[in-house]
Design a protein around this motif. Structure first.
Motif, PDB file in Angstrom:
ATOM      1  N   PRO A 119       0.807  -1.214   0.000  1.00 35.53           N
ATOM      2  CA  PRO A 119       0.000   0.000   0.000  1.00 35.53           C
ATOM      3  C   PRO A 119       0.848   1.275   0.000  1.00 35.53           C
ATOM      4  O   PRO A 119       1.946   1.293   0.558  1.00 35.53           O
ATOM      5  CB  PRO A 119      -0.811  -0.104   1.287  1.00 35.53           C
ATOM      6  N   ARG A 120       0.313   2.317  -0.606  1.00 29.33           N
ATOM      7  CA  ARG A 120       1.000   3.624  -0.657  1.00 29.33           C
ATOM      8  C   ARG A 120       0.833   4.380   0.666  1.00 29.33           C
ATOM      9  O   ARG A 120       1.691   5.154   1.049  1.00 29.33           O
ATOM     10  CB  ARG A 120       0.420   4.479  -1.786  1.00 29.33           C
ATOM     11  N   ASP A 121      -0.306   4.185   1.328  1.00 28.99           N
ATOM     12  CA  ASP A 121      -0.573   4.877   2.594  1.00 28.99           C
ATOM     13  C   ASP A 121       0.562   4.606   3.594  1.00 28.99           C
ATOM     14  O   ASP A 121       0.995   3.460   3.759  1.00 28.99           O
ATOM     15  CB  ASP A 121      -1.902   4.352   3.159  1.00 28.99           C
ATOM     16  N   ALA A 122       1.053   5.662   4.249  1.00 27.33           N
ATOM     17  CA  ALA A 122       2.251   5.552   5.082  1.00 27.33           C
ATOM     18  C   ALA A 122       2.088   4.527   6.206  1.00 27.33           C
ATOM     19  O   ALA A 122       2.969   3.677   6.426  1.00 27.33           O
ATOM     20  CB  ALA A 122       2.605   6.923   5.658  1.00 27.33           C
ATOM     21  N   ALA A 123       0.982   4.584   6.920  1.00 29.77           N
ATOM     22  CA  ALA A 123       0.798   3.676   8.058  1.00 29.77           C
ATOM     23  C   ALA A 123       0.633   2.232   7.575  1.00 29.77           C
ATOM     24  O   ALA A 123       1.190   1.289   8.161  1.00 29.77           O
ATOM     25  CB  ALA A 123      -0.410   4.099   8.891  1.00 29.77           C
ATOM     26  N   ALA A 124      -0.113   2.066   6.472  1.00 26.51           N
ATOM     27  CA  ALA A 124      -0.336   0.707   5.941  1.00 26.51           C
ATOM     28  C   ALA A 124       0.985   0.122   5.429  1.00 26.51           C
ATOM     29  O   ALA A 124       1.283  -1.066   5.646  1.00 26.51           O
ATOM     30  CB  ALA A 124      -1.377   0.750   4.828  1.00 26.51           C
ATOM     31  N   ALA A 125       1.793   0.949   4.761  1.00 27.54           N
ATOM     32  CA  ALA A 125       3.092   0.478   4.271  1.00 27.54           C
ATOM     33  C   ALA A 125       3.996   0.089   5.438  1.00 27.54           C
ATOM     34  O   ALA A 125       4.724  -0.912   5.372  1.00 27.54           O
ATOM     35  CB  ALA A 125       3.756   1.558   3.418  1.00 27.54           C
TER      36      ALA A 125
END
Ligand SMILES: N[C@@H](CCC(=O)N[C@@H](CS)C(=O)NCC(=O)O)C(=O)O
Length: 205
Positions: free
Chosen positions: A87-93
């Protein structure tokens, strides 16, 4: 698209995670076996691809990448149009990255090392490897009680990085019997379209 060349050893879980992910993404791959037993990985030609002399390595056009987890990040970033595998989302990555660190940490020191001892006779501490594996699988089983995959309801490269050495842990003398949630997760990965299993060494048959 030209074939991605994957240098691998057929019973290496590190190499299998790359082969599996290529297959799930339907990427064309040419498999090149490196004879680790004969020490091909330490010859100058292979060291020019990976200075650490280990599989897996991929060549994709002009790009050469070593290290299984780095390869998963590369393939997902370059070829997964859905953006769900990494994922691109910071927390998900970051949540995915946590599991990649576990793959390079406890998974390698635990089930992977136990397998090296049992299958290939490496002079490593089997009892310690089993202890690390058992602690890891206890945590994994609890996590997988909460969600279908390691970081959510859909698979990411975290699942791919953890899959191979978990599925093959019994070859190292680490039982998966106590872990119902791990069993269900393994089955979910094995039912993904394009799933390919890792070969079982003759000595584990
Ligand atoms: N951190 C590396 C570890 C790779 C690794 O341990 N590869 C093993 C096979 S499973 C290897 O090539 N061993 C041969 C050697 O070290 O000489 C990765 O994730 O790719």
């Amino acid at each position: 698209m030209n074939d991605i060349v994957l240098y691998r050893f057929p019973v290496s879980g590190h190499a299998h995670r790359v082969e599996l992910f290529c297959s799930l993404l339907k990427l064309p791959v040419k498999l090149v076996d490196v004879n680790l037993v004969a020490g091909e990985q330490k010859k100058p030609e292979f060291l020019s691809k990976n200075r650490f002399g280990q599989v897996p390595v991929i060549e994709d056009g002009g790009v050469t990448i070593a290290d299984s987890n780095a390869i998963l990040v590369y393939l997902a970033s370059r070829y997964d149009k859905t953006g769900t595998w990494y994922p691109r989302d910071a927390a998900a990555a970051a949540r995915v990255q946590q599991w990649l660190s576990v793959a390079a940490g406890q998974l390698a020191a635990g089930p992977s090392t136990a397998r090296l001892v049992k299958l290939f006779g490496f002079p490593l501490d089997h009892a310690r490897a089993v202890t690390v594996a058992t602690q890891l699988f206890g945590v994994l089983d609890k996590e997988l009680a909460k969600r279908k995959f390691l970081t959510g309801e859909t698979p990411t490269i975290a699942d791919i990085a953890i899959y191979s050495y978990t599925a093959h842990a019994p070859e190292g003398g680490v039982s998966l019997e106590p872990y119902a949630n791990i069993h269900a997760w393994l089955a979910r990965i094995e039912s993904l379209p394009g799933f390919v299993p890792m070969a079982r060494p003759a000595s584990a048959a």
